[in-house]
Design an enzyme around this catalytic site. Structure first.
Site, PDB file in Angstrom:
ATOM      1  N   SER A  93      23.294 -49.133  32.595  1.00  0.00           N
ATOM      2  CA  SER A  93      22.567 -48.486  31.434  1.00  0.00           C
ATOM      3  C   SER A  93      23.140 -47.051  31.239  1.00  0.00           C
ATOM      4  CB  SER A  93      20.994 -48.409  32.054  1.00  0.00           C
ATOM      5  OG  SER A  93      20.621 -49.581  31.901  1.00  0.00           O
ATOM      6  N   SER A 147      20.004 -49.333  29.230  1.00  0.00           N
ATOM      7  CA  SER A 147      18.816 -48.738  28.501  1.00  0.00           C
ATOM      8  C   SER A 147      18.793 -47.286  27.922  1.00  0.00           C
ATOM      9  CB  SER A 147      17.534 -48.827  29.589  1.00  0.00           C
ATOM     10  OG  SER A 147      17.981 -48.074  30.638  1.00  0.00           O
ATOM     11  N   LYS A 198      16.266 -38.875  28.465  1.00  0.00           N
ATOM     12  CA  LYS A 198      15.784 -40.000  28.375  1.00  0.00           C
ATOM     13  C   LYS A 198      14.246 -40.024  28.663  1.00  0.00           C
ATOM     14  CE  LYS A 198      17.216 -44.671  30.220  1.00  0.00           C
ATOM     15  NZ  LYS A 198      17.940 -45.448  30.992  1.00  0.00           N
TER      16      LYS A 198
END
Length: 434
Positions: free
Chosen positions: A170, A146, A76
């Protein structure tokens, strides 16, 4: 053998150990899948195929030192990588090159994993700009956030393992939306050094995979206490608490169906299930998590406000300037409630072995701005225990909906062993295809 990119991480690991697969062949397969699908899914912010192949070739020359040897990882893009940009999906951080890997990246790289690339994220894994990533099964829908790119990449067969993070929901929510597995470990058991901080008391680094065994591979790498030493129990030996949470009024048809189906499948398999109603105090945890998240986010984005000024998005200006007016007294009350509920939650495990709860309200929402409601995740994040997402079914719109198993703090190994026993029951549709 199926195309290597579609193997679970555990299956690929065994094939590499047996000499039936090389890291280079696996990485090339993933890159081919990405080339085919990237225009539609847009999961990646940085990808260097030549560097990935070179890294895989180098790993193939070395002795195997762990089960992660040769396996590609997505990271990420708010987690630092020394050989790739870390942009936080922020216009103000484009081209930023960290000096060293984040601790979590350093661990898996040291154990032979290949860092494939950086996956798209909501800006700073918090607010502001949304990822460009689209749901692999329906591009009109969000893959969640996210950890948007990581969830979509694993769900679409582009990589079998990827890091995500969770401050509210998330990590677990995108797993539910994309029909994959995820572990949010106990808060603090995986170092967050080198990852953007949003809320110190909540932020947790976790990972996606395509099976419980995939999650175990990574848990072993991080030396979570007891992982790999606790055999999976017989389903009939387990007692599971069915927890609709105090927020059940916000469930959607897909989430309600997944919860009911999971309970029905467990019952048919001989698992003892019982409704678990949490004490009244737990009804305040969603607000408490929000208070702590925004209260600590005030400090996390102050430097951005002072450095970036007018270039900083409104979401982050509001956090840094405490637009919600969160006072010290409110922060103390939120932390005190969390401490009270953590003790009360731990006591419930005298009755049950694990808690089953919704992982998301329902299917992935339409559009890319709405990454999904974290109402069925926030309280568990605040309680600091491990959460494990398991695929369950498809919702009315044909998109995946999962459930989650939740355990008490530091019971990660126990939760993984329970999930190994129950995933073939809950994820019956995937099991029937394998």
């Amino acid at each position: 053998m199926t195309e290597p990119c579609f193997l679970t991480a555990a299956a690929a690991s065994r094939a590499i150990a047996d000499g039936r697969l090389t890291s280079e062949a696996l990485v090339r397969s993933c890159l081919e899948r990405i080339e085919t699908r990237d225009a539609a899914v847009k999961a990646w912010l940085h990808l260097d195929p030549r560097a990935a192949i070179a890294a895989a070739r180098e790993v193939d020359k070395r002795p195997r030192i762990s089960r992660l040897h040769g396996l590609p990882f997505g990271v990420k893009d708010m987690i630092d990588t020394a050989d790739m940009p870390t942009t936080h999906n922020s216009a103000n951080w484009q081209g930023h090159r960290p000096a060293r890997d984040a601790a979590c990246v350093g661990v898996v790289r040291a154990l032979g994993a290949v860092i494939l690339g950086k996956t798209d994220t909501v800006e700073f894994a918090a607010a502001g700009r949304r990822a460009a990533t689209r749901h692999p099964m329906n591009p009109a829908h969000s893959p969640g956030g996210s950890s948007s790119g990581s969830g979509a990449a694993v769900g679409d067969g582009q990589v079998s393992l990827a890091f995500g993070t969770q401050t509210g929901g998330s990590l677990i929510r995108p797993a539910s939306f994309n029909g994959i597995y995820a572990l949010k470990p106990t808060w603090g058991t995986v170092s967050r050094e080198g990852a953007k901080i949003y809320a110190n008391s909540l932020d947790t680094i976790g990972w996606y995979g395509r099976s419980v065994e995939d999650l175990v591979l990574v848990a072993e790498a991080f030396r979570l206490d007891g992982v790999g030493h606790e055999p999976a129990p017989a389903p009939r030996a387990l007692r599971i608490g069915l927890c609709r949470t105090p927020y059940w009024s916000r469930i959607e048809p897909g989430g309600e169906r997944a919860f009911a189906l999971a309970a029905e499948r467990l019952t048919r398999a001989g698992v003892a299930v019982e409704d678990l109603v949490l004490p009244d105090a737990f009804g305040g945890l969603f607000e408490a998590q929000d208070t702590i998240m925004f209260g600590e986010g005030r400090a996390a984005f102050l430097d951005e406000l002072l450095i970036q000024g007018a270039r900083l998005g409104r979401d982050f200006v509001d956090r840094a300037e405490n637009a919600k007016g969160i006072t010290p007294d409110r922060m103390i009350a939120a932390h005190d409630l969390a401490a009270e509920c953590r003790r009360a939650f731990s006591a419930l495990f005298e009755r049950v072995d694990a808690v089953l709860a919704p992982a998301s309200p329902g299917e992935a929402p339409h559009g890319l701005q709405n990454t999904g409601d974290h109402v069925f995740n926030a309280m568990w994040t605040l309680l600091h225990g491990p959460c494990l997402s398991i695929p369950c079914t498809l919702g009315p719109g044909g998109l995946p909906v999962g459930i989650q198993l939740v355990g008490p703090r530091y019971a990660d190994a126990r939760l993984l062993s329970i999930a190994a026993a129950l995933a073939p029951v809950i994820d019956a549709e995937t099991a029937a295809q394998s």
